[in-house]
Design a protein around this motif. Structure first.
Motif, PDB file in Angstrom:
ATOM      1  N   ILE A 199       0.730  -1.021  -0.132  1.00 34.85           N
ATOM      2  CA  ILE A 199       0.180  -0.127   0.019  1.00 34.85           C
ATOM      3  C   ILE A 199       0.828   1.242  -0.158  1.00 34.85           C
ATOM      4  CG2 ILE A 199      -1.587   1.147   1.504  1.00 34.85           C
ATOM      5  CD1 ILE A 199      -3.037  -1.276   2.218  1.00 34.85           C
ATOM      6  N   ALA A 200       2.066   1.216   0.780  1.00 35.13           N
ATOM      7  CA  ALA A 200       2.801   2.549   0.805  1.00 35.13           C
ATOM      8  C   ALA A 200       3.469   2.535  -0.648  1.00 35.13           C
ATOM      9  CB  ALA A 200       3.972   2.277   1.735  1.00 35.13           C
ATOM     10  N   VAL A 201       3.729   1.610  -1.178  1.00 36.57           N
ATOM     11  CA  VAL A 201       4.463   1.725  -2.459  1.00 36.57           C
ATOM     12  C   VAL A 201       3.320   2.226  -3.604  1.00 36.57           C
ATOM     13  CG1 VAL A 201       5.225   0.534  -4.785  1.00 36.57           C
ATOM     14  CG2 VAL A 201       6.284  -0.064  -2.294  1.00 36.57           C
ATOM     15  N   GLY A 202       2.352   1.754  -3.450  1.00 34.84           N
ATOM     16  CA  GLY A 202       1.080   2.357  -4.228  1.00 34.84           C
ATOM     17  C   GLY A 202       0.808   3.796  -3.926  1.00 34.84           C
ATOM     18  N   GLU A 203       0.842   4.168  -2.734  1.00 38.27           N
ATOM     19  CA  GLU A 203       0.689   5.423  -2.488  1.00 38.27           C
ATOM     20  C   GLU A 203       1.813   6.502  -2.868  1.00 38.27           C
ATOM     21  OE1 GLU A 203       0.240   5.116   2.069  1.00 38.27           O
ATOM     22  OE2 GLU A 203      -2.128   4.930   1.821  1.00 38.27           O
ATOM     23  N   TRP A 204       2.987   6.061  -2.857  1.00 40.76           N
ATOM     24  CA  TRP A 204       4.039   6.756  -3.188  1.00 40.76           C
ATOM     25  C   TRP A 204       3.772   6.788  -4.754  1.00 40.76           C
ATOM     26  CZ3 TRP A 204       7.533   6.053  -7.307  1.00 40.76           C
ATOM     27  CH2 TRP A 204       8.388   6.902  -7.345  1.00 40.76           C
ATOM     28  N   ALA A 205       3.492   5.816  -5.516  1.00 41.69           N
ATOM     29  CA  ALA A 205       2.980   5.750  -7.145  1.00 41.69           C
ATOM     30  C   ALA A 205       2.022   6.999  -7.195  1.00 41.69           C
ATOM     31  CB  ALA A 205       2.697   4.630  -7.569  1.00 41.69           C
ATOM     32  N   VAL A 206       0.971   7.065  -6.541  1.00 41.85           N
ATOM     33  CA  VAL A 206      -0.044   8.074  -6.605  1.00 41.85           C
ATOM     34  C   VAL A 206       0.590   9.477  -6.507  1.00 41.85           C
ATOM     35  CG1 VAL A 206      -2.311   8.990  -5.872  1.00 41.85           C
ATOM     36  CG2 VAL A 206      -1.857   6.597  -6.220  1.00 41.85           C
ATOM     37  N   ALA A 207       1.322   9.758  -5.469  1.00 36.10           N
ATOM     38  CA  ALA A 207       1.762  10.866  -4.998  1.00 36.10           C
ATOM     39  C   ALA A 207       2.858  11.436  -5.915  1.00 36.10           C
ATOM     40  CB  ALA A 207       2.430  10.923  -3.673  1.00 36.10           C
ATOM     41  N   HIS A 208       3.696  10.477  -6.722  1.00 39.90           N
ATOM     42  CA  HIS A 208       4.557  10.985  -7.708  1.00 39.90           C
ATOM     43  C   HIS A 208       4.345  10.740  -9.254  1.00 39.90           C
ATOM     44  CE1 HIS A 208       7.252  11.987  -4.448  1.00 39.90           C
ATOM     45  NE2 HIS A 208       7.058  10.863  -3.836  1.00 39.90           N
ATOM     46  N   ALA A 209       2.957  10.361  -9.282  1.00 44.41           N
ATOM     47  CA  ALA A 209       2.691  10.115 -10.870  1.00 44.41           C
ATOM     48  C   ALA A 209       2.915  11.227 -11.657  1.00 44.41           C
ATOM     49  CB  ALA A 209       1.264   9.645 -10.769  1.00 44.41           C
ATOM     50  N   PRO A 210       2.552  12.611 -11.274  1.00 46.27           N
ATOM     51  CA  PRO A 210       2.847  13.558 -12.182  1.00 46.27           C
ATOM     52  C   PRO A 210       4.375  13.837 -12.406  1.00 46.27           C
ATOM     53  CG  PRO A 210       1.301  14.330 -10.347  1.00 46.27           C
ATOM     54  CD  PRO A 210       1.785  12.950 -10.078  1.00 46.27           C
ATOM     55  N   ASP A 211       5.252  13.619 -11.213  1.00 42.60           N
ATOM     56  CA  ASP A 211       6.573  13.680 -11.444  1.00 42.60           C
ATOM     57  C   ASP A 211       7.088  12.536 -12.391  1.00 42.60           C
ATOM     58  OD1 ASP A 211       6.604  15.678  -9.264  1.00 42.60           O
ATOM     59  OD2 ASP A 211       6.877  14.314  -8.011  1.00 42.60           O
ATOM     60  N   ILE A 212       6.633  11.657 -12.206  1.00 44.50           N
ATOM     61  CA  ILE A 212       7.107  10.634 -13.246  1.00 44.50           C
ATOM     62  C   ILE A 212       6.635  10.885 -14.806  1.00 44.50           C
ATOM     63  CG2 ILE A 212       6.856   7.924 -13.887  1.00 44.50           C
ATOM     64  CD1 ILE A 212       6.579   7.607 -10.773  1.00 44.50           C
ATOM     65  N   GLU A 213       5.598  11.240 -14.815  1.00 45.66           N
ATOM     66  CA  GLU A 213       4.870  11.885 -16.248  1.00 45.66           C
ATOM     67  C   GLU A 213       5.862  12.913 -16.826  1.00 45.66           C
ATOM     68  OE1 GLU A 213       2.906  11.097 -19.413  1.00 45.66           O
ATOM     69  OE2 GLU A 213       2.801   9.823 -17.799  1.00 45.66           O
ATOM     70  N   ARG A 214       5.858  13.905 -16.033  1.00 45.95           N
ATOM     71  CA  ARG A 214       6.826  14.867 -16.603  1.00 45.95           C
ATOM     72  C   ARG A 214       8.198  14.412 -16.818  1.00 45.95           C
ATOM     73  NH1 ARG A 214       4.185  17.696 -12.376  1.00 45.95           N
ATOM     74  NH2 ARG A 214       5.935  17.489 -10.916  1.00 45.95           N
ATOM     75  N   ALA A 215       8.889  13.332 -16.207  1.00 47.26           N
ATOM     76  CA  ALA A 215      10.177  13.128 -16.672  1.00 47.26           C
ATOM     77  C   ALA A 215      10.020  12.244 -17.861  1.00 47.26           C
ATOM     78  CB  ALA A 215      10.780  12.210 -15.427  1.00 47.26           C
ATOM     79  N   ARG A 216       8.963  11.487 -18.078  1.00 47.42           N
ATOM     80  CA  ARG A 216       8.773  10.592 -19.221  1.00 47.42           C
ATOM     81  C   ARG A 216       8.712  11.578 -20.457  1.00 47.42           C
ATOM     82  NH1 ARG A 216       4.656   5.927 -16.872  1.00 47.42           N
ATOM     83  NH2 ARG A 216       6.289   4.755 -15.960  1.00 47.42           N
ATOM     84  N   THR A 217       7.930  12.661 -20.407  1.00 46.92           N
ATOM     85  CA  THR A 217       7.801  13.550 -21.398  1.00 46.92           C
ATOM     86  C   THR A 217       9.244  14.173 -21.847  1.00 46.92           C
ATOM     87  OG1 THR A 217       7.100  15.318 -20.203  1.00 46.92           O
ATOM     88  CG2 THR A 217       5.287  13.909 -20.988  1.00 46.92           C
ATOM     89  N   ARG A 218      10.241  14.290 -21.000  1.00 48.09           N
ATOM     90  CA  ARG A 218      11.256  14.921 -21.237  1.00 48.09           C
ATOM     91  C   ARG A 218      12.325  13.994 -22.123  1.00 48.09           C
ATOM     92  NH1 ARG A 218      10.825  16.881 -15.742  1.00 48.09           N
ATOM     93  NH2 ARG A 218      12.175  15.443 -15.141  1.00 48.09           N
ATOM     94  N   MET A 219      12.087  12.655 -21.620  1.00 48.14           N
ATOM     95  CA  MET A 219      12.689  11.695 -22.588  1.00 48.14           C
ATOM     96  C   MET A 219      12.673  11.356 -23.897  1.00 48.14           C
ATOM     97  SD  MET A 219      15.344  10.491 -19.948  1.00 48.14           S
ATOM     98  CE  MET A 219      15.641   9.111 -20.984  1.00 48.14           C
ATOM     99  N   PRO A 220      13.707  11.336 -24.727  1.00 44.10           N
ATOM    100  CA  PRO A 220      13.534  11.205 -26.007  1.00 44.10           C
ATOM    101  C   PRO A 220      13.244   9.543 -26.165  1.00 44.10           C
ATOM    102  CG  PRO A 220      15.682  11.382 -25.639  1.00 44.10           C
ATOM    103  CD  PRO A 220      14.988  11.761 -24.363  1.00 44.10           C
ATOM    104  N   GLY A 221      12.474   9.286 -27.248  1.00 33.22           N
ATOM    105  CA  GLY A 221      12.225   7.857 -27.672  1.00 33.22           C
ATOM    106  C   GLY A 221      10.915   7.652 -27.179  1.00 33.22           C
ATOM    107  N   PRO A 222      10.647   6.065 -27.349  1.00 34.21           N
ATOM    108  CA  PRO A 222       9.239   5.801 -26.952  1.00 34.21           C
ATOM    109  C   PRO A 222       9.007   5.669 -25.620  1.00 34.21           C
ATOM    110  CG  PRO A 222      10.514   3.894 -27.695  1.00 34.21           C
ATOM    111  CD  PRO A 222      11.344   5.201 -27.893  1.00 34.21           C
ATOM    112  N   ALA A 223       7.821   5.980 -25.114  1.00 34.50           N
ATOM    113  CA  ALA A 223       7.589   5.755 -23.621  1.00 34.50           C
ATOM    114  C   ALA A 223       7.172   4.612 -23.165  1.00 34.50           C
ATOM    115  CB  ALA A 223       6.191   6.537 -23.302  1.00 34.50           C
ATOM    116  N   PRO A 224       7.652   4.111 -21.923  1.00 34.02           N
ATOM    117  CA  PRO A 224       7.614   2.726 -21.569  1.00 34.02           C
ATOM    118  C   PRO A 224       6.018   2.119 -21.691  1.00 34.02           C
ATOM    119  CG  PRO A 224       8.567   4.186 -19.837  1.00 34.02           C
ATOM    120  CD  PRO A 224       8.055   5.096 -20.818  1.00 34.02           C
ATOM    121  N   SER A 225       5.912   1.100 -22.048  1.00 27.56           N
ATOM    122  CA  SER A 225       4.650   0.488 -22.193  1.00 27.56           C
ATOM    123  C   SER A 225       3.759   0.416 -21.025  1.00 27.56           C
ATOM    124  CB  SER A 225       4.886  -0.969 -22.723  1.00 27.56           C
ATOM    125  OG  SER A 225       3.355  -1.626 -23.021  1.00 27.56           O
TER     126      SER A 225
END
Length: 128
Positions: A98-124
């Motif tokens: 549950i703690a990992v899930g809560e971390w994922a929800v809290a940091h989803a915007p950060d992860i999405e921003r990082a993915r949009t900065r990376m060139p190439g295909p996004a992870p599936s």
């Protein structure tokens, strides 16, 4: 393997690490979801089947057997039905998941921003 990571990390080190096996289990698509559904109370097979959409009965059976063999859930058969419940071991794992899930929800915007900065295909993120 000790908490201090010894380098280089060999295949034997990785195979012998208890965390590798647990992380593999909680990284499976359905295992954590089944554990979370069983958090409230024990449930029968058909109830689990109706509760978790997109999970075939064959994969549900395989997931339940694996979780049972790992000691995370118990299986109790009555004349009316088979019932699955979290064991103490499974219940002790759930707050960490549950703690990992809560971390994922809290940091989803950060992860999405990082993915949009990376060139190439996004992870599936395709659901299998």
């Amino acid at each position: 393997m000790s908490p201090a990571l010894q380098l280089p990390v060999t295949l034997a080190d990785r195979a012998a690490c208890p965390a590798t096996d647990v992380l593999r289990r909680v990284g499976e698509k359905w295992s954590v979801l089944v554990l979370a559904v069983l958090r409230e109370r024990p449930r029968g097979f058909n109830e689990l089947d109706r509760t978790i959409h997109g999970l075939s009965r064959r994969i549900l059976t395989r997931t339940l057997r694996t979780l049972e063999s790992d000691g995370l859930i118990s299986r109790h058969q009555t004349p009316e039905r088979v019932e699955y419940a979290l064991t103490d071991l499974g219940r002790s794992l759930l707050p960490l998941v549950i703690a990992v899930g809560e971390w994922a929800v809290a940091h989803a915007p950060d992860i999405e921003r990082a993915r949009t900065r990376m060139p190439g295909p996004a992870p599936s993120t395709t659901v299998r």
